[in-house]
Design a protein around this motif. Structure first.
Motif, PDB file in Angstrom:
ATOM      1  N   MET A 229      24.489 -28.368 -45.079  1.00  0.00           N
ATOM      2  CA  MET A 229      23.064 -28.537 -44.806  1.00  0.00           C
ATOM      3  C   MET A 229      22.238 -27.622 -45.709  1.00  0.00           C
ATOM      4  O   MET A 229      22.754 -26.676 -46.305  1.00  0.00           O
ATOM      5  CB  MET A 229      22.748 -28.251 -43.352  1.00  0.00           C
ATOM      6  CG  MET A 229      22.976 -26.822 -42.924  1.00  0.00           C
ATOM      7  SD  MET A 229      22.150 -26.437 -41.350  1.00  0.00           S
ATOM      8  CE  MET A 229      20.432 -26.671 -41.801  1.00  0.00           C
ATOM      9  N   THR A 230      20.954 -27.948 -45.773  1.00  0.00           N
ATOM     10  CA  THR A 230      19.995 -27.209 -46.589  1.00  0.00           C
ATOM     11  C   THR A 230      18.680 -27.151 -45.839  1.00  0.00           C
ATOM     12  O   THR A 230      18.378 -28.035 -45.031  1.00  0.00           O
ATOM     13  CB  THR A 230      19.820 -27.922 -47.950  1.00  0.00           C
ATOM     14  OG1 THR A 230      21.012 -27.719 -48.736  1.00  0.00           O
ATOM     15  CG2 THR A 230      18.624 -27.413 -48.730  1.00  0.00           C
ATOM     16  N   LYS A 231      17.885 -26.131 -46.094  1.00  0.00           N
ATOM     17  CA  LYS A 231      16.526 -26.063 -45.566  1.00  0.00           C
ATOM     18  C   LYS A 231      15.561 -26.748 -46.534  1.00  0.00           C
ATOM     19  O   LYS A 231      15.663 -26.577 -47.756  1.00  0.00           O
ATOM     20  CB  LYS A 231      16.100 -24.600 -45.361  1.00  0.00           C
ATOM     21  CG  LYS A 231      16.890 -23.866 -44.282  1.00  0.00           C
ATOM     22  CD  LYS A 231      16.686 -24.481 -42.912  1.00  0.00           C
ATOM     23  CE  LYS A 231      17.308 -23.597 -41.837  1.00  0.00           C
ATOM     24  NZ  LYS A 231      17.255 -24.223 -40.505  1.00  0.00           N
TER      25      LYS A 231
ATOM     26  N   ASN B 168       8.099 -26.360 -46.066  1.00  0.00           N
ATOM     27  CA  ASN B 168       8.867 -25.528 -46.986  1.00  0.00           C
ATOM     28  C   ASN B 168       9.350 -24.282 -46.238  1.00  0.00           C
ATOM     29  O   ASN B 168       8.567 -23.369 -45.948  1.00  0.00           O
ATOM     30  CB  ASN B 168       8.016 -25.124 -48.190  1.00  0.00           C
ATOM     31  CG  ASN B 168       8.821 -24.414 -49.264  1.00  0.00           C
ATOM     32  OD1 ASN B 168       9.871 -23.823 -48.994  1.00  0.00           O
ATOM     33  ND2 ASN B 168       8.337 -24.462 -50.492  1.00  0.00           N
ATOM     34  N   TRP B 169      10.622 -24.281 -45.912  1.00  0.00           N
ATOM     35  CA  TRP B 169      11.206 -23.163 -45.176  1.00  0.00           C
ATOM     36  C   TRP B 169      10.984 -21.832 -45.896  1.00  0.00           C
ATOM     37  O   TRP B 169      10.723 -20.804 -45.275  1.00  0.00           O
ATOM     38  CB  TRP B 169      12.702 -23.413 -45.008  1.00  0.00           C
ATOM     39  CG  TRP B 169      13.464 -22.327 -44.319  1.00  0.00           C
ATOM     40  CD1 TRP B 169      14.255 -21.381 -44.901  1.00  0.00           C
ATOM     41  CD2 TRP B 169      13.528 -22.075 -42.910  1.00  0.00           C
ATOM     42  NE1 TRP B 169      14.819 -20.554 -43.954  1.00  0.00           N
ATOM     43  CE2 TRP B 169      14.381 -20.971 -42.715  1.00  0.00           C
ATOM     44  CE3 TRP B 169      12.959 -22.695 -41.792  1.00  0.00           C
ATOM     45  CZ2 TRP B 169      14.675 -20.456 -41.459  1.00  0.00           C
ATOM     46  CZ3 TRP B 169      13.254 -22.185 -40.536  1.00  0.00           C
ATOM     47  CH2 TRP B 169      14.092 -21.079 -40.376  1.00  0.00           C
ATOM     48  N   TYR B 170      11.056 -21.876 -47.223  1.00  0.00           N
ATOM     49  CA  TYR B 170      11.027 -20.643 -48.003  1.00  0.00           C
ATOM     50  C   TYR B 170       9.618 -20.100 -48.215  1.00  0.00           C
ATOM     51  O   TYR B 170       9.454 -19.004 -48.758  1.00  0.00           O
ATOM     52  CB  TYR B 170      11.740 -20.867 -49.338  1.00  0.00           C
ATOM     53  CG  TYR B 170      13.201 -21.156 -49.098  1.00  0.00           C
ATOM     54  CD1 TYR B 170      14.103 -20.123 -48.897  1.00  0.00           C
ATOM     55  CD2 TYR B 170      13.669 -22.467 -49.009  1.00  0.00           C
ATOM     56  CE1 TYR B 170      15.444 -20.369 -48.629  1.00  0.00           C
ATOM     57  CE2 TYR B 170      14.997 -22.727 -48.750  1.00  0.00           C
ATOM     58  CZ  TYR B 170      15.879 -21.677 -48.557  1.00  0.00           C
ATOM     59  OH  TYR B 170      17.200 -21.930 -48.278  1.00  0.00           O
TER      60      TYR B 170
ATOM     61  N   TRP C  31      24.249 -24.168 -46.780  1.00  0.00           N
ATOM     62  CA  TRP C  31      25.133 -23.701 -45.712  1.00  0.00           C
ATOM     63  C   TRP C  31      26.147 -24.791 -45.367  1.00  0.00           C
ATOM     64  O   TRP C  31      25.874 -25.986 -45.530  1.00  0.00           O
ATOM     65  CB  TRP C  31      24.357 -23.365 -44.424  1.00  0.00           C
ATOM     66  CG  TRP C  31      23.524 -22.135 -44.536  1.00  0.00           C
ATOM     67  CD1 TRP C  31      23.921 -20.839 -44.365  1.00  0.00           C
ATOM     68  CD2 TRP C  31      22.123 -22.094 -44.848  1.00  0.00           C
ATOM     69  NE1 TRP C  31      22.854 -19.995 -44.555  1.00  0.00           N
ATOM     70  CE2 TRP C  31      21.748 -20.726 -44.842  1.00  0.00           C
ATOM     71  CE3 TRP C  31      21.159 -23.067 -45.121  1.00  0.00           C
ATOM     72  CZ2 TRP C  31      20.442 -20.318 -45.112  1.00  0.00           C
ATOM     73  CZ3 TRP C  31      19.860 -22.669 -45.397  1.00  0.00           C
ATOM     74  CH2 TRP C  31      19.520 -21.303 -45.392  1.00  0.00           C
ATOM     75  N   GLY C  32      27.303 -24.362 -44.869  1.00  0.00           N
ATOM     76  CA  GLY C  32      28.258 -25.265 -44.277  1.00  0.00           C
ATOM     77  C   GLY C  32      28.391 -24.934 -42.799  1.00  0.00           C
ATOM     78  O   GLY C  32      28.322 -23.761 -42.410  1.00  0.00           O
TER      79      GLY C  32
ATOM     80  N   GLU D   6      17.952 -30.454 -43.614  1.00  0.00           N
ATOM     81  CA  GLU D   6      18.505 -31.594 -44.358  1.00  0.00           C
ATOM     82  C   GLU D   6      20.020 -31.513 -44.234  1.00  0.00           C
ATOM     83  O   GLU D   6      20.605 -30.432 -44.403  1.00  0.00           O
ATOM     84  CB  GLU D   6      18.111 -31.540 -45.835  1.00  0.00           C
ATOM     85  CG  GLU D   6      16.629 -31.683 -46.106  1.00  0.00           C
ATOM     86  CD  GLU D   6      16.146 -33.125 -46.022  1.00  0.00           C
ATOM     87  OE1 GLU D   6      17.002 -34.006 -45.812  1.00  0.00           O
ATOM     88  OE2 GLU D   6      14.943 -33.367 -46.151  1.00  0.00           O
ATOM     89  N   PHE D   7      20.682 -32.663 -43.977  1.00  0.00           N
ATOM     90  CA  PHE D   7      22.116 -32.649 -43.677  1.00  0.00           C
ATOM     91  C   PHE D   7      22.891 -33.555 -44.623  1.00  0.00           C
ATOM     92  O   PHE D   7      22.418 -34.623 -45.017  1.00  0.00           O
ATOM     93  CB  PHE D   7      22.348 -33.082 -42.234  1.00  0.00           C
ATOM     94  CG  PHE D   7      21.656 -32.199 -41.238  1.00  0.00           C
ATOM     95  CD1 PHE D   7      22.310 -31.104 -40.703  1.00  0.00           C
ATOM     96  CD2 PHE D   7      20.345 -32.437 -40.868  1.00  0.00           C
ATOM     97  CE1 PHE D   7      21.678 -30.267 -39.802  1.00  0.00           C
ATOM     98  CE2 PHE D   7      19.688 -31.604 -39.971  1.00  0.00           C
ATOM     99  CZ  PHE D   7      20.352 -30.522 -39.436  1.00  0.00           C
TER     100      PHE D   7
END
Length: 271
Positions: A166-168, A175-177, A217-218, A247-248
């Protein structure tokens, strides 16, 4: 400066390997060759099962996912993980495997709350800020709970696995960041509280892969009942951290088997 990266603790390097089996070539090999292959695969995974410092490897038989096998490996260093990868590739079994996917990462504990607290007390980047972070990291590293996340040992009987990356999001308006660290801390705390409601039913391993692989991330989940994967992922999708910012990637779900079971899985008939 509120958009600061959270401090993290890291543990073991992790490699998830997804393979398809060349069943036609295996059948053409004949019974004697299959028996020899199964014996070699059994010996290989018995040896890989226990690495240095408590690390381990395990094979899983996939259901769906467009592949046959998921091999999960944890090792103390990247060098040792690369050696495991080579051993699988160079083995007799490796000649019948086609890699469909792999994922490199490292077990991680994100210290969002500690970072937010330090940023609220001191100017980020200052000596005082760094000292406060170092103090928090030392305390967290000594925690049994955190150590179980960095050096995971799957509870007895949790033979089902589900893995996904997954990702942010980094989109305009989501925008997570660009979020202040205090907001990210709050969202991750809420997300973590949802996961804790599955304690004893699902064992979660979070691995970080920023700078190591395509995703960030995993997530590797273990359970005694595979329906728990559907339940926990559904619940966590409703958390703001996932609903707005998650996001997956692909999901791979499998069943753990002992190395001694390679013979039956490779079609060796007992004589």
């Amino acid at each position: 400066m509120s958009q600061i990266a959270p401090a993290t603790l890291e543990g073991w390097y992790a490699l998830h390997q997804v393979f398809s089996m060349d069943w036609a070539a295996l059948r053409a090999a004949g019974p004697a060759a299959r028996a020899e292959l199964a014996a070699e695969a059994t010996a290989l995974f018995n040896e890989l099962a226990k690495g240095a410092d408590g690390t381990w490897s395990a094979p899983f038989r996939l259901a769906g996912g467009g592949a046959d096998w998921l091999f999960v490996h944890f090792r103390p260093t990247l060098d040792e993980l690369a050696d495991v990868q080579r051993r699988v590739s160079d083995s007799a079994l490796g000649a019948y495997l086609r890699r469909e996917y792999d994922y490199l990462s490292i077990t991680e504990a994100g210290l969002y709350h500690a970072t937010a607290e330090a940023a609220g007390e001191h100017k980020p980047g200052s000596d005082e800020f760094r000292a406060r972070i170092a103090e928090s990291m030392a305390a967290e590293a000594a925690s049994a709970h955190v150590r179980s996340r960095l050096y995971p040992q799957v509870p007895e009987g949790m033979r089902y696995v589900s893995f996904y990356p997954m990702t942010k999001r980094r989109e305009q308006g989501a925008n997570w960041y660009s979020l202040p660290v205090a907001d990210r801390s709050r969202l991750m705390r809420e997300h973590g509280m949802t996961g804790r409601t599955f304690a004893g039913r699902v064992f979660q391993v979070i691995t970080g892969s920023v700078g190591l692989d395509d995703w960030e991330w995993g997530v590797t989940l273990f359970a005694r009942d595979p329906l728990e994967f559907k339940r926990i992922v559904t619940e966590m999708r409703y958390d703001e951290a996932s609903a707005v910012y998650g996001e997956f990637g692909r999901f791979f779900t499998g069943i753990r088997f002992a190395p001694e079971e390679w013979a039956s899985h490779l079609g060796v008939v007992a004589g």
